[in-house]
Design a protein around this motif. Structure first.
Motif, PDB file in Angstrom:
ATOM      1  N   SER A 159       0.818  -1.200   0.000  1.00 50.22           N
ATOM      2  CA  SER A 159       0.000   0.000   0.000  1.00 50.22           C
ATOM      3  C   SER A 159       0.860   1.262   0.000  1.00 50.22           C
ATOM      4  O   SER A 159       0.552   2.247  -0.677  1.00 50.22           O
ATOM      5  CB  SER A 159      -0.925  -0.006   1.218  1.00 50.22           C
ATOM      6  N   LYS A 160       1.951   1.223   0.756  1.00 54.05           N
ATOM      7  CA  LYS A 160       2.875   2.356   0.780  1.00 54.05           C
ATOM      8  C   LYS A 160       3.427   2.626  -0.610  1.00 54.05           C
ATOM      9  O   LYS A 160       3.470   3.780  -1.067  1.00 54.05           O
ATOM     10  CB  LYS A 160       4.012   2.070   1.760  1.00 54.05           C
ATOM     11  N   ARG A 161       3.827   1.583  -1.307  1.00 52.82           N
ATOM     12  CA  ARG A 161       4.359   1.753  -2.666  1.00 52.82           C
ATOM     13  C   ARG A 161       3.288   2.261  -3.622  1.00 52.82           C
ATOM     14  O   ARG A 161       3.560   3.090  -4.491  1.00 52.82           O
ATOM     15  CB  ARG A 161       4.929   0.420  -3.166  1.00 52.82           C
ATOM     16  N   TYR A 162       2.083   1.757  -3.456  1.00 54.05           N
ATOM     17  CA  TYR A 162       0.980   2.216  -4.298  1.00 54.05           C
ATOM     18  C   TYR A 162       0.790   3.731  -4.135  1.00 54.05           C
ATOM     19  O   TYR A 162       0.695   4.473  -5.115  1.00 54.05           O
ATOM     20  CB  TYR A 162      -0.302   1.478  -3.916  1.00 54.05           C
ATOM     21  N   ASN A 163       0.736   4.182  -2.906  1.00 56.52           N
ATOM     22  CA  ASN A 163       0.512   5.599  -2.657  1.00 56.52           C
ATOM     23  C   ASN A 163       1.682   6.466  -3.094  1.00 56.52           C
ATOM     24  O   ASN A 163       1.514   7.653  -3.389  1.00 56.52           O
ATOM     25  CB  ASN A 163       0.203   5.829  -1.175  1.00 56.52           C
ATOM     26  N   GLN A 164       2.879   5.888  -3.172  1.00 62.22           N
ATOM     27  CA  GLN A 164       4.030   6.620  -3.659  1.00 62.22           C
ATOM     28  C   GLN A 164       3.997   6.800  -5.172  1.00 62.22           C
ATOM     29  O   GLN A 164       4.500   7.795  -5.694  1.00 62.22           O
ATOM     30  CB  GLN A 164       5.325   5.892  -3.266  1.00 62.22           C
ATOM     31  N   HIS A 165       3.396   5.840  -5.874  1.00 63.53           N
ATOM     32  CA  HIS A 165       3.498   5.811  -7.330  1.00 63.53           C
ATOM     33  C   HIS A 165       2.214   6.165  -8.074  1.00 63.53           C
ATOM     34  O   HIS A 165       2.279   6.503  -9.260  1.00 63.53           O
ATOM     35  CB  HIS A 165       3.952   4.415  -7.791  1.00 63.53           C
ATOM     36  N   VAL A 166       1.069   6.065  -7.414  1.00 63.64           N
ATOM     37  CA  VAL A 166      -0.207   6.244  -8.103  1.00 63.64           C
ATOM     38  C   VAL A 166      -0.875   7.528  -7.622  1.00 63.64           C
ATOM     39  O   VAL A 166      -0.961   7.788  -6.421  1.00 63.64           O
ATOM     40  CB  VAL A 166      -1.141   5.036  -7.865  1.00 63.64           C
ATOM     41  N   ALA A 167      -1.353   8.324  -8.599  1.00 65.27           N
ATOM     42  CA  ALA A 167      -1.915   9.632  -8.267  1.00 65.27           C
ATOM     43  C   ALA A 167      -3.148   9.511  -7.376  1.00 65.27           C
ATOM     44  O   ALA A 167      -3.387  10.360  -6.511  1.00 65.27           O
ATOM     45  CB  ALA A 167      -2.272  10.374  -9.558  1.00 65.27           C
ATOM     46  N   THR A 168      -3.939   8.473  -7.584  1.00 64.34           N
ATOM     47  CA  THR A 168      -5.136   8.248  -6.773  1.00 64.34           C
ATOM     48  C   THR A 168      -4.780   7.272  -5.654  1.00 64.34           C
ATOM     49  O   THR A 168      -4.700   6.068  -5.872  1.00 64.34           O
ATOM     50  CB  THR A 168      -6.267   7.660  -7.648  1.00 64.34           C
ATOM     51  N   GLY A 169      -4.545   7.806  -4.471  1.00 58.03           N
ATOM     52  CA  GLY A 169      -4.072   6.982  -3.366  1.00 58.03           C
ATOM     53  C   GLY A 169      -5.137   6.057  -2.830  1.00 58.03           C
ATOM     54  O   GLY A 169      -6.281   6.039  -3.281  1.00 58.03           O
ATOM     55  N   GLN A 170      -4.768   5.253  -1.848  1.00 60.40           N
ATOM     56  CA  GLN A 170      -5.709   4.305  -1.273  1.00 60.40           C
ATOM     57  C   GLN A 170      -5.601   4.285   0.244  1.00 60.40           C
ATOM     58  O   GLN A 170      -4.578   4.625   0.818  1.00 60.40           O
ATOM     59  CB  GLN A 170      -5.478   2.902  -1.839  1.00 60.40           C
ATOM     60  N   ARG A 171      -6.682   3.867   0.863  1.00 58.74           N
ATOM     61  CA  ARG A 171      -6.769   3.704   2.318  1.00 58.74           C
ATOM     62  C   ARG A 171      -7.347   2.310   2.573  1.00 58.74           C
ATOM     63  O   ARG A 171      -8.546   2.074   2.379  1.00 58.74           O
ATOM     64  CB  ARG A 171      -7.652   4.805   2.903  1.00 58.74           C
ATOM     65  N   LEU A 172      -6.476   1.366   2.901  1.00 58.29           N
ATOM     66  CA  LEU A 172      -6.941   0.023   3.201  1.00 58.29           C
ATOM     67  C   LEU A 172      -7.720   0.033   4.516  1.00 58.29           C
ATOM     68  O   LEU A 172      -7.494   0.870   5.377  1.00 58.29           O
ATOM     69  CB  LEU A 172      -5.766  -0.944   3.295  1.00 58.29           C
ATOM     70  N   ARG A 173      -8.644  -0.935   4.669  1.00 58.00           N
ATOM     71  CA  ARG A 173      -9.461  -0.980   5.882  1.00 58.00           C
ATOM     72  C   ARG A 173      -9.558  -2.403   6.419  1.00 58.00           C
ATOM     73  O   ARG A 173      -9.440  -3.377   5.680  1.00 58.00           O
ATOM     74  CB  ARG A 173     -10.865  -0.400   5.611  1.00 58.00           C
ATOM     75  N   SER A 174      -9.785  -2.479   7.716  1.00 58.48           N
ATOM     76  CA  SER A 174      -9.910  -3.780   8.393  1.00 58.48           C
ATOM     77  C   SER A 174     -11.298  -4.368   8.156  1.00 58.48           C
ATOM     78  O   SER A 174     -12.207  -3.702   7.643  1.00 58.48           O
ATOM     79  CB  SER A 174      -9.687  -3.599   9.890  1.00 58.48           C
ATOM     80  N   ARG A 175     -11.467  -5.604   8.594  1.00 61.45           N
ATOM     81  CA  ARG A 175     -12.759  -6.257   8.446  1.00 61.45           C
ATOM     82  C   ARG A 175     -13.852  -5.468   9.167  1.00 61.45           C
ATOM     83  O   ARG A 175     -14.953  -5.289   8.629  1.00 61.45           O
ATOM     84  CB  ARG A 175     -12.684  -7.682   8.995  1.00 61.45           C
ATOM     85  N   ASP A 176     -13.580  -5.013  10.375  1.00 51.95           N
ATOM     86  CA  ASP A 176     -14.577  -4.250  11.122  1.00 51.95           C
ATOM     87  C   ASP A 176     -14.913  -2.941  10.416  1.00 51.95           C
ATOM     88  O   ASP A 176     -16.074  -2.505  10.407  1.00 51.95           O
ATOM     89  CB  ASP A 176     -14.079  -3.965  12.537  1.00 51.95           C
ATOM     90  N   GLU A 177     -13.909  -2.302   9.830  1.00 47.61           N
ATOM     91  CA  GLU A 177     -14.153  -1.045   9.118  1.00 47.61           C
ATOM     92  C   GLU A 177     -14.994  -1.272   7.877  1.00 47.61           C
ATOM     93  O   GLU A 177     -15.850  -0.446   7.529  1.00 47.61           O
ATOM     94  CB  GLU A 177     -12.831  -0.381   8.762  1.00 47.61           C
ATOM     95  N   VAL A 178     -14.763  -2.367   7.178  1.00 47.26           N
ATOM     96  CA  VAL A 178     -15.582  -2.675   6.000  1.00 47.26           C
ATOM     97  C   VAL A 178     -16.993  -3.074   6.430  1.00 47.26           C
ATOM     98  O   VAL A 178     -17.982  -2.679   5.799  1.00 47.26           O
ATOM     99  CB  VAL A 178     -14.920  -3.780   5.147  1.00 47.26           C
ATOM    100  N   ALA A 179     -17.104  -3.815   7.517  1.00 45.36           N
ATOM    101  CA  ALA A 179     -18.419  -4.212   8.016  1.00 45.36           C
ATOM    102  C   ALA A 179     -19.294  -2.997   8.316  1.00 45.36           C
ATOM    103  O   ALA A 179     -20.524  -3.042   8.155  1.00 45.36           O
ATOM    104  CB  ALA A 179     -18.265  -5.072   9.270  1.00 45.36           C
ATOM    105  N   ALA A 180     -18.664  -1.890   8.722  1.00 42.93           N
ATOM    106  CA  ALA A 180     -19.418  -0.687   9.070  1.00 42.93           C
ATOM    107  C   ALA A 180     -20.156  -0.095   7.879  1.00 42.93           C
ATOM    108  O   ALA A 180     -21.151   0.619   8.046  1.00 42.93           O
ATOM    109  CB  ALA A 180     -18.488   0.353   9.690  1.00 42.93           C
TER     110      ALA A 180
END
Length: 269
Positions: free
Chosen positions: A207-228
């Motif tokens: 994820s760190k590499r993705y955010n370094q190289h891709v203009a549209t960044g990402q925020r990964l989430r845990s199972r509980d965060e996705v469940a919300a």
């Protein structure tokens, strides 16, 4: 095509990697550029199994849409963050089961807009449309989608591999709540979301590499965060699970130790 600006030239910056084109590269597509491939390779070096994950996400789309159109009788689909056209696009899967299905796509990548004509090849009985817009402009998406979809009848909202591009400060849960509030009882919400808690040894670096190289960044989430995202809705079996494990076909061949991400399908009560 809604808000397509067909009279204006489509400007694509090929020097900056973009999520839709990197994803296309991981899927084995050809609609990508050197910057996208370099970014994709940098992430793959940290997460070698990622190609399986993105392909499994596409297979998840096929299974979900087939199930919704078939067993659940859903006739309308709103596919947001659809990405570059590939095999088994939503309208193709839905209309193979229900020729009269209606599908609206939405994305904000200029190169997806450039290929949107491939998403508009509907069956004679059905209809498709494409909205050039951002998920965060939810009101606009819903307003323009209403030209094709009847929001008094059930709609399946597809958010496959898109919510991780919405950071917390842009209120991702509020966006999803606004979408589900706009559809009637009997509608469905489908989400697949890369996980922060399944591969802690490699996913963080990827994820760190993705955010370094891709203009549209990402925020990964845990199972509980996705469940919300599904709070207040009725999760259908098998509940919140990895997307390659959601009602897999008998001939699905997942590699040993396969890891994808969190996914679920829920009914709007």
């Amino acid at each position: 095509m809604s808000d397509s600006h067909e009279s204006e030239p489509i400007r694509i910056d090929t020097t900056a990697a973009h999520s839709a084109r990197v994803y296309d590269y991981w899927l084995g597509g050809t609609t990508n550029f050197a910057a996208d491939r370099a970014a994709g390779d940098a992430v793959l070096a940290a997460r070698p199994g990622l190609r399986y994950s993105v392909r499994a996400n596409r297979a998840f789309l096929v299974r979900v849409v087939s199930w919704l159109a078939g067993e659940m009788g859903v006739r309308q689909f709103l596919d947001i963050g659809t990405g570059i056209p590939n095999e088994n696009n939503t309208h193709e899967v839905a209309q193979a089961t229900v020729p009269g299905a209606r599908v609206v796509y939405a994305d904000n990548d200029p190169i997806v807009l450039a290929h949107a004509h491939e998403l508009l090849r509907t069956s004679p009985e059905g209809a498709t449309d494409y909205i050039n817009g951002d998920l965060r402009d939810t009101e606009k998406l819903l307003r323009e989608a209403a030209a094709t979809l009847d929001f008094t009848q059930p709609v399946a909202i597809l958010l496959l591999g898109v919510m991780h591009h919405i950071p917390d400060e842009h209120d991702p849960y509020g966006i999803v709540n606004a979408l589900t509030a706009a559809v009637p009882s009997g509608s469905y919400l489908v989400i697949s979301h890369p996980a922060s808690d399944l591969l802690p040894a490699t996913q963080g670096e990827a994820s760190k590499r993705y955010n370094q190289h891709v203009a549209t960044g990402q925020r990964l989430r845990s199972r509980d965060e996705v469940a919300a995202f599904f709070e207040g809705l009725e999760l259908v079996e098998p509940g919140l699970t990895q997307w390659h494990q959601w009602r897999p076909d008998l001939n699905d061949d997942a590699p040993e130790g396969a890891i994808t991400g969190h996914s679920g399908v829920a009914r709007v009560p």
